[in-house]
Design a protein around this motif. Structure first.
Motif, PDB file in Angstrom:
ATOM      1  N   ILE A  64     -60.247  41.692  37.301  1.00  0.00           N
ATOM      2  CA  ILE A  64     -59.202  42.599  36.834  1.00  0.00           C
ATOM      3  C   ILE A  64     -59.009  42.413  35.323  1.00  0.00           C
ATOM      4  CG2 ILE A  64     -57.982  42.746  39.026  1.00  0.00           C
ATOM      5  CD1 ILE A  64     -55.991  40.665  37.922  1.00  0.00           C
ATOM      6  N   VAL A  65     -58.603  43.490  34.663  1.00  0.00           N
ATOM      7  CA  VAL A  65     -58.317  43.457  33.231  1.00  0.00           C
ATOM      8  C   VAL A  65     -56.826  43.220  33.036  1.00  0.00           C
ATOM      9  CG1 VAL A  65     -58.298  44.781  31.088  1.00  0.00           C
ATOM     10  CG2 VAL A  65     -60.238  44.977  32.659  1.00  0.00           C
ATOM     11  N   LEU A  66     -56.513  42.224  32.226  1.00  0.00           N
ATOM     12  CA  LEU A  66     -55.133  41.923  31.863  1.00  0.00           C
ATOM     13  C   LEU A  66     -54.958  42.288  30.388  1.00  0.00           C
ATOM     14  CD1 LEU A  66     -54.883  38.446  33.636  1.00  0.00           C
ATOM     15  CD2 LEU A  66     -54.090  40.650  34.504  1.00  0.00           C
ATOM     16  N   ASP A  67     -54.306  43.404  30.137  1.00  0.00           N
ATOM     17  CA  ASP A  67     -54.139  43.891  28.768  1.00  0.00           C
ATOM     18  C   ASP A  67     -52.697  43.710  28.330  1.00  0.00           C
ATOM     19  OD1 ASP A  67     -52.813  45.841  30.201  1.00  0.00           O
ATOM     20  OD2 ASP A  67     -54.299  47.412  29.819  1.00  0.00           O
ATOM     21  N   SER A  68     -52.291  44.439  27.299  1.00  0.00           N
ATOM     22  CA  SER A  68     -50.951  44.267  26.744  1.00  0.00           C
ATOM     23  C   SER A  68     -49.857  44.578  27.757  1.00  0.00           C
ATOM     24  CB  SER A  68     -50.777  45.161  25.507  1.00  0.00           C
ATOM     25  OG  SER A  68     -50.969  46.525  25.842  1.00  0.00           O
ATOM     26  N   GLU A  69     -50.151  45.416  28.726  1.00  0.00           N
ATOM     27  CA  GLU A  69     -49.142  45.791  29.718  1.00  0.00           C
ATOM     28  C   GLU A  69     -49.121  44.851  30.914  1.00  0.00           C
ATOM     29  OE1 GLU A  69     -49.906  49.801  30.803  1.00  0.00           O
ATOM     30  OE2 GLU A  69     -49.322  50.639  28.854  1.00  0.00           O
ATOM     31  N   LYS A  70     -50.191  44.047  31.102  1.00  0.00           N
ATOM     32  CA  LYS A  70     -50.310  43.278  32.340  1.00  0.00           C
ATOM     33  C   LYS A  70     -50.347  41.767  32.155  1.00  0.00           C
ATOM     34  CE  LYS A  70     -52.859  46.999  34.657  1.00  0.00           C
ATOM     35  NZ  LYS A  70     -54.135  47.395  35.298  1.00  0.00           N
ATOM     36  N   LEU A  71     -50.743  41.289  30.978  1.00  0.00           N
ATOM     37  CA  LEU A  71     -50.905  39.845  30.797  1.00  0.00           C
ATOM     38  C   LEU A  71     -49.549  39.169  30.616  1.00  0.00           C
ATOM     39  CD1 LEU A  71     -52.891  37.472  30.484  1.00  0.00           C
ATOM     40  CD2 LEU A  71     -52.823  37.876  28.009  1.00  0.00           C
ATOM     41  N   THR A  72     -49.264  38.196  31.481  1.00  0.00           N
ATOM     42  CA  THR A  72     -48.046  37.386  31.366  1.00  0.00           C
ATOM     43  C   THR A  72     -48.428  35.977  30.931  1.00  0.00           C
ATOM     44  OG1 THR A  72     -48.141  36.600  33.650  1.00  0.00           O
ATOM     45  CG2 THR A  72     -47.012  38.702  33.250  1.00  0.00           C
ATOM     46  N   TRP A  73     -47.433  35.220  30.457  1.00  0.00           N
ATOM     47  CA  TRP A  73     -47.736  33.851  30.046  1.00  0.00           C
ATOM     48  C   TRP A  73     -48.184  33.013  31.247  1.00  0.00           C
ATOM     49  CZ3 TRP A  73     -49.782  30.724  27.076  1.00  0.00           C
ATOM     50  CH2 TRP A  73     -49.650  29.345  27.260  1.00  0.00           C
ATOM     51  N   SER A  74     -47.618  33.230  32.421  1.00  0.00           N
ATOM     52  CA  SER A  74     -48.016  32.433  33.582  1.00  0.00           C
ATOM     53  C   SER A  74     -49.506  32.612  33.871  1.00  0.00           C
ATOM     54  CB  SER A  74     -47.181  32.801  34.814  1.00  0.00           C
ATOM     55  OG  SER A  74     -47.379  34.150  35.178  1.00  0.00           O
TER      56      SER A  74
END
Length: 349
Positions: free
Chosen positions: A197-207
């Motif tokens: 999965i892609v984690l971009d500016s809308e999806k990437l969290t610090w956890s």
């Protein structure tokens, strides 16, 4: 590296007013964006958020002066230099933090008067650097830049770094045809088992970033970077100039990669995979997912990283592990592009 980019055919230039725009001026990054759009090239290591990331690494250990500038004809940017001067106990170095400084030039609109002013401004900056000048010419216009020739005329040395770069303009089916044959089954396995999965500016969290950080430390056998460094990289993603691709088995992260982007270029930054699962093709689908995502973002070039051979580069000598990693990267297609690394001790030599 020649970029066949469509440009506005009839750009109306105001009455010729060649001038310099400094990094502190409000119009500087707008000029950089215009120039990048017209040339179809911009280093992901030199975007605004990337420079902020590197600056925070250096603050406290040296004095930093942003010496970047553009040369504009009226409102039209023709040339840009992105460079920082770092003043430490060792002296003043002109580079771009961890990286070398770069030059961007519009090959169609630039002219001799603009280059002359650029050299004049550059020399004022460079002559204060007594601890070395580092410049990388990635040959975005398919030939050595005027700044490279200028530095070489002063006695600079030149090394060649080979990088693997994928042209993203062809269709996905054409890109896949260029992948090493056995990698296709590895990618299919990874897509099925890891579902990257892609984690971009809308999806990437610090956890999620923290889990990636711990996986990286486990794979390396140590913490290679501080937690603060990882948080700063997350800020690059939040600024829209990077993304993470993550692959899981069940709920556990087993492979991930960090990728940095400009509007036109994507650069493979770092990755980690579970060491106890190395017999499985964990990262193939993750990297392929990143290539496709970069293409979907509109990037036209994907820099997979340095291409290494047993005796290239000769200094420093590279390990068998480095050579094997490089061989893995070449399996995703692309071309070998020489980058020119130009180093000058000082302008007075």
């Amino acid at each position: 590296m020649t970029n066949p980019v469509d440009r506005t055919a009839n750009i109306e230039m105001p009455q010729s007013m060649i001038h310099c725009v400094q990094a502190h001026e409000n119009s500087f990054w707008n000029s950089i964006g215009i120039l990048a759009n017209r040339t179809g090239w911009m280093s992901p290591r030199h975007t605004a958020s990337a420079l902020h990331y590197y600056r925070e690494q250096y603050e406290g250990s040296c004095t930093i002066e942003d010496c970047s500038f553009t040369i504009n004809d009226g409102d039209t940017p023709l040339i840009a230099i992105i460079a920082q001067r770092l003043d430490s106990d060792a002296g003043k170095t002109l580079a771009s933090f961890n990286n070398a400084m770069i030059c961007i030039e519009d090959p169609e609109l630039s002219h001799a008067k603009a280059r002359s002013l650029c050299i004049e401004q550059f020399d004022l900056i460079a002559k204060q650097a007594d601890n070395g000048i580092r410049f990388r010419d990635e040959l975005p216009n398919g030939e050595m830049s005027f700044l490279s020739r200028h530095l070489l005329a002063y006695g600079a040395s030149l090394d060649t770094t080979l990088n693997r770069v994928i042209d993203l303009k062809p269709d996905e089916s054409d890109l896949k045809r260029n992948i090493r044959k056995r990698y296709k089954s590895f990618i299919n396995w990874g897509n099925r088992e890891l579902q990257p999965i892609v984690l971009d500016s809308e999806k990437l969290t610090w956890s999620e970033m923290d889990v990636f950080r711990n996986l990286h430390a486990e794979a390396a056998g140590r913490q290679t970077r501080t937690e603060e460094s990882w948080r700063r990289q997350q800020s690059i993603v939040e600024a829209g100039e990077g993304f993470v691709v993550a692959g899981h088995i069940g709920d556990e992260l087993v492979s991930a990669g960090m990728f940095f982007t400009s509007k036109h270029n994507c650069y493979y930054g770092s990755s980690a995979s579970r060491r106890d699962l190395f017999e499985k093709p964990l990262f193939h689908s993750v990297l392929w997912k990143a290539i496709l995502h970069a293409k979907a973002m509109g990037c036209t070039w994907f820099d997979v990283g340095e291409e290494i051979y047993p005796n290239q580069p000769a200094h420093p000598a590279r390990s068998d592990k480095d050579v094997n990693i490089s061989a893995f990267k070449t399996g995703f297609g692309g071309s070998t592009i020489p980058y020119l690394d130009i180093m000058l001790e000082n302008m007075e030599q």
